[in-house]
Design a protein around this motif. Structure first.
Motif, PDB file in Angstrom:
ATOM      1  N   LYS A  12       0.834  -1.207   0.000  1.00  0.00           N
ATOM      2  CA  LYS A  12       0.000   0.000   0.000  1.00  0.00           C
ATOM      3  C   LYS A  12       0.868   1.256   0.000  1.00  0.00           C
ATOM      4  O   LYS A  12       0.497   2.301  -0.560  1.00  0.00           O
ATOM      5  N   GLY A  13       2.038   1.155   0.622  1.00  0.00           N
ATOM      6  CA  GLY A  13       2.965   2.282   0.617  1.00  0.00           C
ATOM      7  C   GLY A  13       3.450   2.603  -0.782  1.00  0.00           C
ATOM      8  O   GLY A  13       3.580   3.777  -1.159  1.00  0.00           O
ATOM      9  N   ILE A  14       3.711   1.551  -1.574  1.00  0.00           N
ATOM     10  CA  ILE A  14       4.149   1.770  -2.956  1.00  0.00           C
ATOM     11  C   ILE A  14       3.021   2.388  -3.773  1.00  0.00           C
ATOM     12  O   ILE A  14       3.246   3.280  -4.594  1.00  0.00           O
ATOM     13  N   GLU A  15       1.789   1.916  -3.542  1.00  0.00           N
ATOM     14  CA  GLU A  15       0.647   2.531  -4.239  1.00  0.00           C
ATOM     15  C   GLU A  15       0.557   4.017  -3.902  1.00  0.00           C
ATOM     16  O   GLU A  15       0.239   4.846  -4.769  1.00  0.00           O
ATOM     17  N   GLY A  16       0.855   4.350  -2.654  1.00  0.00           N
ATOM     18  CA  GLY A  16       0.845   5.743  -2.243  1.00  0.00           C
ATOM     19  C   GLY A  16       1.905   6.555  -2.985  1.00  0.00           C
ATOM     20  O   GLY A  16       1.656   7.698  -3.383  1.00  0.00           O
ATOM     21  N   LEU A  17       3.071   5.955  -3.190  1.00  0.00           N
ATOM     22  CA  LEU A  17       4.133   6.620  -3.940  1.00  0.00           C
ATOM     23  C   LEU A  17       3.730   6.818  -5.399  1.00  0.00           C
ATOM     24  O   LEU A  17       4.075   7.829  -6.018  1.00  0.00           O
ATOM     25  N   PHE A  18       3.002   5.848  -5.946  1.00  0.00           N
ATOM     26  CA  PHE A  18       2.503   5.997  -7.327  1.00  0.00           C
ATOM     27  C   PHE A  18       1.579   7.202  -7.419  1.00  0.00           C
ATOM     28  O   PHE A  18       1.681   8.019  -8.338  1.00  0.00           O
ATOM     29  N   LYS A  19       0.668   7.321  -6.460  1.00  0.00           N
ATOM     30  CA  LYS A  19      -0.271   8.442  -6.486  1.00  0.00           C
ATOM     31  C   LYS A  19       0.458   9.767  -6.309  1.00  0.00           C
ATOM     32  O   LYS A  19       0.174  10.753  -7.005  1.00  0.00           O
TER      33      LYS A  19
END
Length: 333
Positions: free
Chosen positions: A100-107
């Motif tokens: 989920k942290g990586i998804e946050g970085l994508f956003k």
């Protein structure tokens, strides 16, 4: 089919190489997208490799210390039990937090994330098929192949996901195996063997080469052999598996040690003989790109393939199959 959207860079694969490449491309001002079929970013390392295995190693080490060494510290304990389901849940929670942290970085970096399987229509068109069979096509000025690797399957011990398993399934056992036989004395086999040995399993490591960790320094291999044996693990080096027969929920592993037949009865057989590049479903033939005899993709020192706008990084190219290698800028990094 017309492209739903056009990008400067489309990365196929969301592992340590892929998600880092997509984020960096976006930071440099390019319109970037990442296509990942797993449904969670982070690749093998984060989902079914380094991170979850370390979580279980830590849990098993704490259990062993409390159960067998608490008295050394003047601590009296009784009725110590391992809650395997809770250990697995903790491992999954750690993995989920990171993905989920990586998804946050994508956003944050404005990387478009497609959950699906990417394949080439042409060198500048990528078809994306989602988990429900829905399809769309996106345009790409440049494409980076970062699809990683998968466990090697051997003909005499094909994975069934129940008795004969890969390291992926070995991370999710719901109970401690009575006897775990590990085929392969590399890092992955020893790591998972250590987890389940500490939690109470009998563990037998079978390695065809003269020693475990054969690709490492000889002194390291000898030291690890002693450590593993001191922990109670059986090490059978120079032993080649000849047959694995599954009956019900048990298996019999037959092997040859310098001409002597040996046999192991197990309720779990972990095949950990290495990993291979994963390029299945990419439709490389559509762009005239062939893999090498070892299954990997040929690249130059700038990670360019023979197709001008297509690059490949990480486990799908030559070099060590390690997360930090995939993240490096150059192929020799």
């Amino acid at each position: 089919m017309a492209a739903a959207e056009n990008f400067d860079v489309v990365v196929i694969g969301g592992g340590p190489g892929g998600y880092v490449a997509a984020i960096r491309a976006a930071q440099l001002g390019l319109k970037a997208a990442c296509v990942e079929f797993r449904g969670a970013l982070g690749g093998t390392c984060l989902n079914v490799g380094c991170i979850p295995s370390k979580a279980l190693l830590e849990a098993s080490e704490v259990y062993e210390k409390i159960n067998h060494h608490a008295a050394d510290f003047g601590i009296k304990v009784s009725k110590v039990t391992a809650d395997i389901n809770a250990m697995i849940a903790r491992k999954d929670a750690i993995v989920s937090k990171f993905t989920k942290g990586i998804e946050g970085l994508f956003k944050k970096n404005k990387v478009t994330y497609y959950k699906g399987r990417g394949s080439f229509v042409s060198a500048t068109e990528i078809a994306i098929t989602d988990s429900k069979g829905g399809k769309q096509t996106v345009g790409a000025k440049h494409v980076i192949i970062a699809t990683g690797s998968e466990p090697i399957q051997i003909p005499i011990a094909k994975f069934d996901g129940k008795v004969i398993v890969s390291s992926t399934e070995a991370l999710d056992f719901t109970e401690v195996p009575e006897h775990l036989v590990v085929i392969g004395g590399g890092v992955i086999g020893l790591e998972m063997g250590s987890v389940w040995k500490r939690l109470g399993a009998k563990v037998s490591i079978i390695e065809a080469l003269p020693s475990i960790l054969a690709n490492m320094d000889e002194a390291v291999a000898k030291s690890m052999t002693k450590i593993m044996k001191d922990q109670g693990m059986e090490i059978h080096a120079g032993t080649k598996v000849t047959e694995v027969k599954v009956t019900g929920n048990k298996a019999v592993v037959k092997a040859d040690n310098a001409g002597k037949a040996v046999e192991f009865k197990a309720d779990k057989v972990l095949v950990a003989v290495g990993r291979r590049a994963y390029t299945e479903g990419l439709n490389l033939q559509a762009i005239g790109l062939a893999t090498k005899p070892n299954g990997k993709i040929q690249v130059d020192d700038q990670l360019r393939t023979s197709v001008a706008n297509v690059y490949a990084i990480g486990d799908v190219v030559d070099g060590l199959m390690l997360a930090h290698k995939a993240e490096e800028r150059r192929g020799d990094g």
